[in-house]
Write an enzyme that holds these catalytic residues in place. Sequence first.
Site, short mmCIF file in Angstrom:
data_model
loop_
_atom_site.label_atom_id
_atom_site.label_comp_id
_atom_site.label_asym_id
_atom_site.label_seq_id
_atom_site.Cartn_x
_atom_site.Cartn_y
_atom_site.Cartn_z
N GLY A 1 0.80 -1.22 0.00
CA GLY A 1 0.00 0.00 0.00
C GLY A 1 0.83 1.26 0.00
O GLY A 1 0.50 2.24 0.67
N ASN B 1 1.68 3.38 -2.57
CA ASN B 1 1.52 4.39 -3.62
C ASN B 1 0.87 5.67 -3.10
O ASN B 1 0.79 6.67 -3.81
CB ASN B 1 0.68 3.84 -4.78
CG ASN B 1 -0.73 3.46 -4.34
OD1 ASN B 1 -0.90 2.49 -3.61
ND2 ASN B 1 -1.73 4.21 -4.77
N TYR C 1 -12.40 -4.43 10.98
CA TYR C 1 -11.27 -3.51 10.92
C TYR C 1 -10.54 -3.50 12.26
O TYR C 1 -9.32 -3.66 12.32
CB TYR C 1 -11.72 -2.09 10.56
CG TYR C 1 -10.58 -1.10 10.56
CD1 TYR C 1 -9.75 -0.99 9.44
CD2 TYR C 1 -10.31 -0.29 11.67
CE1 TYR C 1 -8.68 -0.10 9.43
CE2 TYR C 1 -9.25 0.60 11.66
CZ TYR C 1 -8.44 0.69 10.55
OH TYR C 1 -7.38 1.57 10.54
#
Length: 446
Positions: free
Chosen positions: A100, A102, A296
């Site tokens: 992750g 980018n 989450y």
Amino acid sequence: MTAIAWNRDAVASNARSSPHADQINNDDWESDAQPYYARASFMKMCLPALLYSVLFKSALRVLSYVPFNSLLRIDPSLLRPEDCFMIQNSSPPPIAIITGSNTGVGFETAQGLAQRGYHVILACRSRQKGLDAAEKINKHIITSCTEQNSKIAGKASFLQPLDLASFASIRSFCKAFSEKYDQLNILVNNAGINSQGDVTEDGLEMCFQSNFVGHFLLTKLLIPCLQNAKNTYKNNEYKDEAGRIVNLSSVTHHFAPSNERTHHPNDCVSLPENNGIHDKHFWLGSAMPGGSTATYRESKLASILFTIELNKRFGSEKGIRSISVNPGSVSSDIWRNESAFTQKIYRMVYLTPKQGSSTSIAGSVGNFPIDAIYLQPYWQPIIFRSKMNSAIQSFQRSYPLPFPMFEMLGPYISHSVTVPRLPADGCGGYKSAGQLWDVCDNLTAD
């Protein structure tokens, strides 16, 4: 019965015969001593945390003529060169993989490690976004090296797309990496999403697989490369290490109770009702679609327990060290599905992605105390010094288990060793960590 249901039944059956099966029904599980806050408590603490942060920061500005920062030790912690891995101007450079990377915290972590001399591989779903991010980082590195007249500079590159919601994509990525590189110095399991409800192609809950189970498989497949790595400190008194693993967690791990789940997936009849403990049934429920409404938060607790189990399995003899980190409340791309107004509020009160990357970078390259398993970026009202490794100046600031509100927002101090909230299993989380490993091991089996 569907193929997915058959697989779930097999997982539950295999867990009963796992190395940790004897721990399932022990009376040692202290389920009555539930240490976690109710999920509803999270929202109740948000406004007080916001008021605390705003008032505290305002008070510091008003009293700026008094050295309160020094008196209260609110100045950000610095990573001293002698407490970090040594980077030499040699070929090949040390390798780091960041998922992750980018955008957001992952991008800033990648750029920070590249500036330190690492060859950072951006592990992203989108090829184009990965290539664009690598180009942006490399341009920044060239500029900063010219300005600072530095001879040591790393770089960023994109290998191939990595989709953590696909076991096939993860295996393909690891195969491609292993064919090109024989060692991995740093692995940062950064990628994550905060939405839930969808199902992956592997039949698991999207959020829990993307945030945790996918990282579990990625890490497991890269262990041989991590074992081949050698990380050396500038201070010769510190022992050399193998690879380093950093797992992104969150303050929300404080709000992942096991006694609020009263159901299990309808098509997974082999799972009993949850018994109020973070055992194999709890974690299998987290992974299964419909098994939980808080995946989450549970994925962020899982990251901490994963750190414990990694250190247990690969730490002492094999030299791999793992740490879980809370980047803080960060205004990053993870909130892209929120309303424009909500995102504007977050930008006003949350940390920047660069600030959020400080715990990841400290966990990646720093010589944190041997007993540390969790870093977070906020000053706490109560402080104590670590009794172990007190000579490591970069990590002398250490906190006991905090009240969650003070880990949501507050004065930013870069990084501090902090005690996380662990399951009440009578063994400091080790039982729950072992059963989490067994469940994920079976879920990701070929």
